[in-house]
Design a protein around this motif. Structure first.
Motif, short mmCIF file in Angstrom:
data_model
loop_
_atom_site.label_atom_id
_atom_site.label_comp_id
_atom_site.label_asym_id
_atom_site.label_seq_id
_atom_site.Cartn_x
_atom_site.Cartn_y
_atom_site.Cartn_z
N MET A 1 11.60 -10.55 1.37
CA MET A 1 10.36 -9.83 1.65
C MET A 1 10.15 -8.63 0.74
SD MET A 1 9.15 -8.41 5.37
CE MET A 1 7.47 -7.83 5.67
N LEU A 2 11.22 -7.92 0.43
CA LEU A 2 11.06 -6.67 -0.31
C LEU A 2 10.39 -6.83 -1.67
CD1 LEU A 2 14.40 -4.86 0.61
CD2 LEU A 2 12.07 -4.18 1.27
N PRO A 3 10.66 -7.89 -2.44
CA PRO A 3 9.93 -8.04 -3.71
C PRO A 3 8.41 -8.13 -3.53
CG PRO A 3 11.86 -9.45 -3.70
CD PRO A 3 11.72 -8.92 -2.31
N GLU A 4 7.98 -8.56 -2.35
CA GLU A 4 6.54 -8.67 -2.07
C GLU A 4 5.94 -7.36 -1.56
OE1 GLU A 4 4.84 -11.28 -2.85
OE2 GLU A 4 6.55 -12.51 -3.43
N LEU A 5 6.80 -6.39 -1.21
CA LEU A 5 6.34 -5.10 -0.71
C LEU A 5 6.51 -3.97 -1.73
CD1 LEU A 5 7.89 -5.04 2.90
CD2 LEU A 5 5.57 -5.70 2.25
N LYS A 6 7.49 -4.10 -2.60
CA LYS A 6 7.93 -2.99 -3.44
C LYS A 6 6.79 -2.35 -4.21
CE LYS A 6 11.59 -1.73 -6.65
NZ LYS A 6 12.75 -2.21 -7.45
N GLY A 7 6.70 -1.02 -4.07
CA GLY A 7 5.72 -0.25 -4.83
C GLY A 7 4.32 -0.25 -4.26
N ARG A 8 4.09 -0.93 -3.14
CA ARG A 8 2.73 -1.09 -2.61
C ARG A 8 2.48 -0.18 -1.41
NH1 ARG A 8 0.68 -5.82 -4.73
NH2 ARG A 8 2.30 -7.04 -5.76
N PRO A 9 1.34 0.48 -1.36
CA PRO A 9 0.96 1.17 -0.13
C PRO A 9 0.84 0.15 1.01
CG PRO A 9 -0.45 1.83 -1.96
CD PRO A 9 0.32 0.64 -2.43
N LEU A 10 1.21 0.58 2.20
CA LEU A 10 1.20 -0.31 3.35
C LEU A 10 0.33 0.24 4.48
CD1 LEU A 10 5.03 -1.10 3.64
CD2 LEU A 10 3.27 -2.50 2.53
N MET A 11 -0.18 -0.67 5.28
CA MET A 11 -0.75 -0.32 6.57
C MET A 11 0.12 -1.01 7.62
SD MET A 11 -4.62 -0.77 8.11
CE MET A 11 -4.64 -2.56 7.95
N LEU A 12 0.53 -0.25 8.63
CA LEU A 12 1.47 -0.74 9.63
C LEU A 12 0.73 -1.07 10.92
CD1 LEU A 12 4.19 2.01 9.12
CD2 LEU A 12 3.95 -0.16 7.88
N PHE B 1 3.31 -6.03 8.75
CA PHE B 1 3.14 -5.22 7.54
C PHE B 1 1.94 -5.77 6.77
CE2 PHE B 1 7.44 -4.59 8.79
CZ PHE B 1 7.82 -3.34 8.35
N HIS B 2 0.95 -4.90 6.52
CA HIS B 2 -0.21 -5.27 5.72
C HIS B 2 -0.11 -4.53 4.39
CE1 HIS B 2 -2.29 -7.06 9.26
NE2 HIS B 2 -1.62 -6.13 9.93
N ALA C 1 -7.90 -0.57 -1.60
CA ALA C 1 -7.45 -0.11 -0.28
C ALA C 1 -7.55 -1.17 0.81
CB ALA C 1 -8.16 1.16 0.16
N GLN C 2 -8.03 -2.38 0.46
CA GLN C 2 -7.99 -3.47 1.43
C GLN C 2 -6.57 -4.05 1.45
OE1 GLN C 2 -10.66 -4.38 3.53
NE2 GLN C 2 -11.29 -2.41 2.70
N THR C 3 -6.22 -4.70 2.53
CA THR C 3 -4.87 -5.21 2.68
C THR C 3 -4.87 -6.68 3.07
OG1 THR C 3 -4.71 -4.59 5.02
CG2 THR C 3 -3.98 -2.95 3.39
#
Length: 315
Positions: free
Chosen positions: A59-70, A129-130, A244-246
Motif C-alpha cells: 500500500m505504501l508505494p501508492e500513498l507515498k508523498g501524497r496528501p490524504l483525506m482520512l 484512506f483517500h 485537491a480531489q481524491t
C-alpha cells in the motif's frame, strides 16, 4: 499486537524503528453482519491495525508523498463519520505532513510514507484512506488519471463489461491501465501519467475518452452527471481528476459490513464472474496483494500528447 504496561485497554505495535501505541484495541469497529462476507464476526480496531500493518509493503508505494483525506469512525460504523483533511495538534512530529493551498488559505494534510504512520492513522480509527492524484511536491500535475465506473444498481456485471471495453480503448491509445475494485459497488481504472500535464487538461482528456467510450455503447454507458438523466446506464465518472480531489487508495478498507477492501486486480481476474466489487475483505486480501496484480504495468507514467492525437483520429 502486544499488550503493554499502560493498561489492559491499550497495546502497541512495533513497525520498523518505532513502537506505535494502540488505544482500545478491542473496540469493535465493524459489528458482525447478519449475512455477507463478515457474517458472524466482529472486527475490532486491532483487526484494522493488523490489516494495514500486513498490507503496508503493497500500500505504501501508492500513498507515498501524497496528501490524504482520512475517513474516520472513532466509534465504529454505528457512530459518526469524520472526513479529516487538516491534521490535529496531537499529530506526531515524526509523521510527514504537507501544507497545501486552498481558496483563501492552506490545509495541512497528513502524508503516509511509512508503516508507522499507517498504523498510527489506523489507531485513529481511519477506516478508509483517500489519496490525491498528485504528489505534494507538484500538486497541479497529477501522476494518476482515474476513471470511476459507477453502476446504476449494485450489479457488477455492467462494471465488468464497461471496464473491459475501456481497457480496449486505452490500449488503442497506447495507455497501459490498471483495474481496482472499490470495495463498494464499482471499479477504478487508472492510467499512470508523466506529470507534465496539468489537471484541467487531464480532466478534459479523460472526459473526451469517456465520451468516445459512451458513444460505442450508448445504451449501457453515459457521461451524464445528473442521476435522473442516466436512465439506468453506468456512469463514466472523471470528476476526480482535479486539484485537491481524491480517490480511494488501494488496499483501503471500506465502511461496509464485513470490511471489504479496495483491491488491485489483474485484467484476467476481472473476467472471472466470481470477482465483484466486494470480493476481498480484511480477512483474505493479503493473499491477493502477494500476487502483485499490477506488476506487468510499466512504472513510468505516459505522456498524454500522443494519446490525444490517437483519440482525435478515433473521433
Amino acid at each position: 499486537m502486544s499488550t503493554d504496561s499502560v493498561g489492559a485497554g491499550e497495546g502497541s505495535v512495533r513497525t520498523g524503528r518505532r513502537t506505535v501505541r494502540i488505544h482500545r484495541p478491542q473496540k469493535v469497529l465493524f459489528p458482525a453482519a447478519d449475512s455477507g462476507p463478515g457474517r458472524g464476526t466482529d472486527l475490532t480496531k486491532a483487526d484494522l491495525v493488523e490489516h494495514y500493518r500486513s498490507v503496508a509493503r503493497y500500500m505504501l508505494p501508492e500513498l507515498k508523498g501524497r496528501p490524504l483525506m482520512l475517513e474516520r469512525y472513532p466509534d465504529g460504523l454505528g457512530g459518526p463519520r469524520f472526513m479529516q483533511k487538516n491534521i490535529p495538534g496531537s499529530y506526531p512530529d515524526w509523521a510527514r505532513q504537507a501544507e497545501m493551498a486552498k481558496k483563501g488559505g492552506t490545509v495541512t494534510h497528513p502524508v503516509c510514507d511509512d508503516a508507522a504512520t499507517l498504523v498510527f492513522l489506523a489507531d485513529q480509527a481511519t477506516i478508509t484512506f483517500h489519496r490525491w492524484l498528485s504528489p505534494a511536491d507538484r500538486p497541479d500535475f497529477p501522476d494518476r488519471l482515474v476513471f470511476d465506473l459507477d453502476p446504476a444498481e449494485d450489479d457488477f456485471e455492467p462494471v465488468r463489461a464497461a471496464a473491459l471495453l475501456l481497457r480496449e480503448l486505452l490500449d488503442e491509445l497506447s495507455l497501459p491501465a490498471t483495474a481496482m475494485t472499490t470495495g463498494s459497488k464499482g471499479l477504478h481504472v487508472t492510467v499512470r501519467l508523466d506529470r507534465r500535464t496539468a489537471f484541467d487538461d487531464v480532466r478534459a482528456f479523460a472526459m473526451d475518452v469517456a465520451r468516445v467510450l459512451a458513444a460505442r455503447d450508448p445504451d449501457r454507458l453515459t457521461t451524464e452527471q445528473r442521476t435522473d438523466a442516466r436512465a439506468g446506464r453506468l456512469y463514466l465518472d472523471v470528476q476526480r481528476n482535479a486539484y485537491a480531489q481524491t480517490a480511494v487508495a488501494p488496499y483501503s478498507v471500506r465502511p461496509e459490513n464485513g470490511a471489504p477492501v479496495a483491491t488491485p486486480i489483474s485484467w484476467d481476474q476481472l473476467k472471472d464472474p466470481a470477482v465483484t466489487a466486494r470480493r476481498w475483505t480484511v480477512t483474505n486480501v493479503l493473499d491477493q496483494a502477494r500476487t502483485r496484480p499490477w506488476s506487468d504495468i510499466p512504472a513510468r507514467g505516459r505522456a498524454l500528447g500522443p494519446a490525444r492525437r490517437r483519440l482525435e483520429a478515433l473521433r
